[in-house]
Design a protein around this motif. Structure first.
Motif, PDB file in Angstrom:
ATOM      1  N   UNK A 148       0.831  -1.211   0.000  1.00  0.00           N
ATOM      2  CA  UNK A 148       0.000   0.000   0.000  1.00  0.00           C
ATOM      3  C   UNK A 148       0.864   1.259   0.000  1.00  0.00           C
ATOM      4  N   UNK A 149       1.918   1.271   0.782  1.00  0.00           N
ATOM      5  CA  UNK A 149       2.811   2.429   0.826  1.00  0.00           C
ATOM      6  C   UNK A 149       3.522   2.638  -0.508  1.00  0.00           C
ATOM      7  N   UNK A 150       3.636   1.570  -1.294  1.00  0.00           N
ATOM      8  CA  UNK A 150       4.203   1.684  -2.626  1.00  0.00           C
ATOM      9  C   UNK A 150       3.202   2.126  -3.675  1.00  0.00           C
ATOM     10  N   UNK A 151       1.937   2.322  -3.253  1.00  0.00           N
ATOM     11  CA  UNK A 151       0.906   2.793  -4.180  1.00  0.00           C
ATOM     12  C   UNK A 151       0.208   1.697  -4.950  1.00  0.00           C
ATOM     13  N   UNK A 152       0.376   0.445  -4.563  1.00  0.00           N
ATOM     14  CA  UNK A 152      -0.210  -0.675  -5.303  1.00  0.00           C
ATOM     15  C   UNK A 152      -1.730  -0.515  -5.437  1.00  0.00           C
ATOM     16  N   UNK A 153      -2.247  -0.387  -6.664  1.00  0.00           N
ATOM     17  CA  UNK A 153      -3.691  -0.140  -6.844  1.00  0.00           C
ATOM     18  C   UNK A 153      -4.583  -1.266  -6.332  1.00  0.00           C
ATOM     19  N   UNK A 154      -4.121  -2.504  -6.438  1.00  0.00           N
ATOM     20  CA  UNK A 154      -4.975  -3.622  -6.052  1.00  0.00           C
ATOM     21  C   UNK A 154      -5.174  -3.671  -4.546  1.00  0.00           C
ATOM     22  N   UNK A 155      -4.091  -3.615  -3.779  1.00  0.00           N
ATOM     23  CA  UNK A 155      -4.252  -3.723  -2.324  1.00  0.00           C
ATOM     24  C   UNK A 155      -4.929  -2.481  -1.751  1.00  0.00           C
ATOM     25  N   UNK A 156      -4.730  -1.330  -2.390  1.00  0.00           N
ATOM     26  CA  UNK A 156      -5.305  -0.085  -1.873  1.00  0.00           C
ATOM     27  C   UNK A 156      -6.824  -0.152  -1.778  1.00  0.00           C
ATOM     28  N   UNK A 157      -7.454  -0.942  -2.651  1.00  0.00           N
ATOM     29  CA  UNK A 157      -8.916  -1.031  -2.655  1.00  0.00           C
ATOM     30  C   UNK A 157      -9.468  -1.482  -1.310  1.00  0.00           C
ATOM     31  N   UNK A 158      -8.690  -2.300  -0.600  1.00  0.00           N
ATOM     32  CA  UNK A 158      -9.210  -2.939   0.606  1.00  0.00           C
ATOM     33  C   UNK A 158      -9.628  -1.935   1.673  1.00  0.00           C
ATOM     34  N   UNK A 159      -8.995  -0.772   1.722  1.00  0.00           N
ATOM     35  CA  UNK A 159      -9.356   0.211   2.759  1.00  0.00           C
ATOM     36  C   UNK A 159     -10.272   1.317   2.232  1.00  0.00           C
ATOM     37  N   UNK A 160     -10.794   1.145   1.017  1.00  0.00           N
ATOM     38  CA  UNK A 160     -11.713   2.131   0.449  1.00  0.00           C
ATOM     39  C   UNK A 160     -13.025   1.497  -0.006  1.00  0.00           C
ATOM     40  N   UNK A 174      -7.807  -0.560 -17.933  1.00  0.00           N
ATOM     41  CA  UNK A 174      -6.996   0.618 -18.249  1.00  0.00           C
ATOM     42  C   UNK A 174      -7.756   1.893 -17.905  1.00  0.00           C
ATOM     43  N   UNK A 175      -8.990   1.980 -18.346  1.00  0.00           N
ATOM     44  CA  UNK A 175      -9.791   3.182 -18.076  1.00  0.00           C
ATOM     45  C   UNK A 175     -10.043   3.351 -16.586  1.00  0.00           C
ATOM     46  N   UNK A 176     -10.325   2.265 -15.899  1.00  0.00           N
ATOM     47  CA  UNK A 176     -10.574   2.348 -14.454  1.00  0.00           C
ATOM     48  C   UNK A 176      -9.321   2.797 -13.708  1.00  0.00           C
ATOM     49  N   UNK A 177      -8.171   2.224 -14.036  1.00  0.00           N
ATOM     50  CA  UNK A 177      -6.929   2.604 -13.370  1.00  0.00           C
ATOM     51  C   UNK A 177      -6.628   4.086 -13.560  1.00  0.00           C
ATOM     52  N   UNK A 178      -6.825   4.566 -14.777  1.00  0.00           N
ATOM     53  CA  UNK A 178      -6.594   5.985 -15.047  1.00  0.00           C
ATOM     54  C   UNK A 178      -7.552   6.858 -14.244  1.00  0.00           C
ATOM     55  N   UNK A 179      -8.829   6.500 -14.260  1.00  0.00           N
ATOM     56  CA  UNK A 179      -9.847   7.313 -13.593  1.00  0.00           C
ATOM     57  C   UNK A 179      -9.662   7.307 -12.079  1.00  0.00           C
ATOM     58  N   UNK A 180      -9.505   6.113 -11.496  1.00  0.00           N
ATOM     59  CA  UNK A 180      -9.350   6.022 -10.049  1.00  0.00           C
ATOM     60  C   UNK A 180      -8.021   6.621  -9.594  1.00  0.00           C
TER      61      UNK A 180
END
Length: 235
Positions: free
Chosen positions: A68-80, A147-153
């Protein structure tokens, strides 16, 4: 797969994004705490457990924090996640949700999300070079939606410091996927547009995340799951 000491767990992926269709897999992501005593020996516990059917990934608390501290998009979802998508939510898990913004740094968010989106674009180009079967078209469309989701989020997280898991107008993502399945290069304008948006926007985030709240939280986790070893009294 049985994992003890689950702190947070919930439904992620296409179901969480609002992009699932009939037959879509339901993906789950979670975090667990290894017993503190197990961290002191020669062989440390396994840090991730992954299973299919059902699709589930569970990371040990320290590994999750590093990702998460590295900005990983997948793991970050867990706290949002929206409340209704959590299947396990403990007090320690709630504490982590409470410090989620401290895990964010502008540079790492930008590099991670745009980096993953660029990887998706490369996959689109590579798949577009081969035989265009129906199955290939479905895979291309899926990569395009990601791709679109990663850019938007990623841009929302970078610009506003928040992450909305469920996408606005899911149908537009499906249309975009179909367009890119017909011509993978159709994804390039969107990627370029978001590159320009990131470059032209001043982030609300600090340049780098603050590791101190995560460090303090992890130490509370270790204290909570520490059981002092008992030894037999001498005869």
């Amino acid at each position: 797969m049985t994992v003890s000491n689950i702190l947070l767990s919930g439904v992620v992926g296409s179901t969480a994004y609002g992009l699932a269709h009939a037959g879509s897999d339901v993906d789950r992501l979670g975090m667990f705490a290894a017993p503190t005593e197990d961290l002191h020996g020669l062989h440390t516990p396994k840090e991730s457990h992954v299973s299919t059917a059902p699709d589930r990934t569970v990371h040990e608390a320290a590994k999750w924090c590093r990702l998460a501290l590295g900005g990983n998009p997948t793991v970050m979802e867990l706290v949002w996640l929206p409340d209704e998508l959590y299947e396990v939510r403990t007090p320690l898990g709630d504490e982590l949700i409470g410090i989620r913004t401290t895990l964010l740094g502008a540079q790492r968010v930008r590099d991670a999300y745009l980096g993953y989106a660029t990887q998706q674009f490369r996959k689109l180009q590579n798949r577009g070079d081969g035989t265009h079967t129906e199955q290939t078209a479905k895979r291309i469309a899926k990569h395009a939606r990601h791709l679109k989701r990663l850019c938007t989020q990623g841009y929302e997280l970078y610009a506003d410091g928040r992450l909305t898991i469920r996408v606005d107008d899911p149908e537009s993502y499906h249309r975009f996927g179909e367009q890119v399945a017909a011509d993978p290069e159709a994804a390039q304008p969107l990627l370029r547009d978001f590159e320009e948006r990131f470059a032209g926007t001043r982030s609300v985030l600090p340049d780098q995340p603050d590791e101190r709240p995560a460090e303090a939280w992890l130490r509370r986790v270790r204290r909570h799951f520490y059981t002092e070893a008992t030894t037999a009294a001498p005869a």
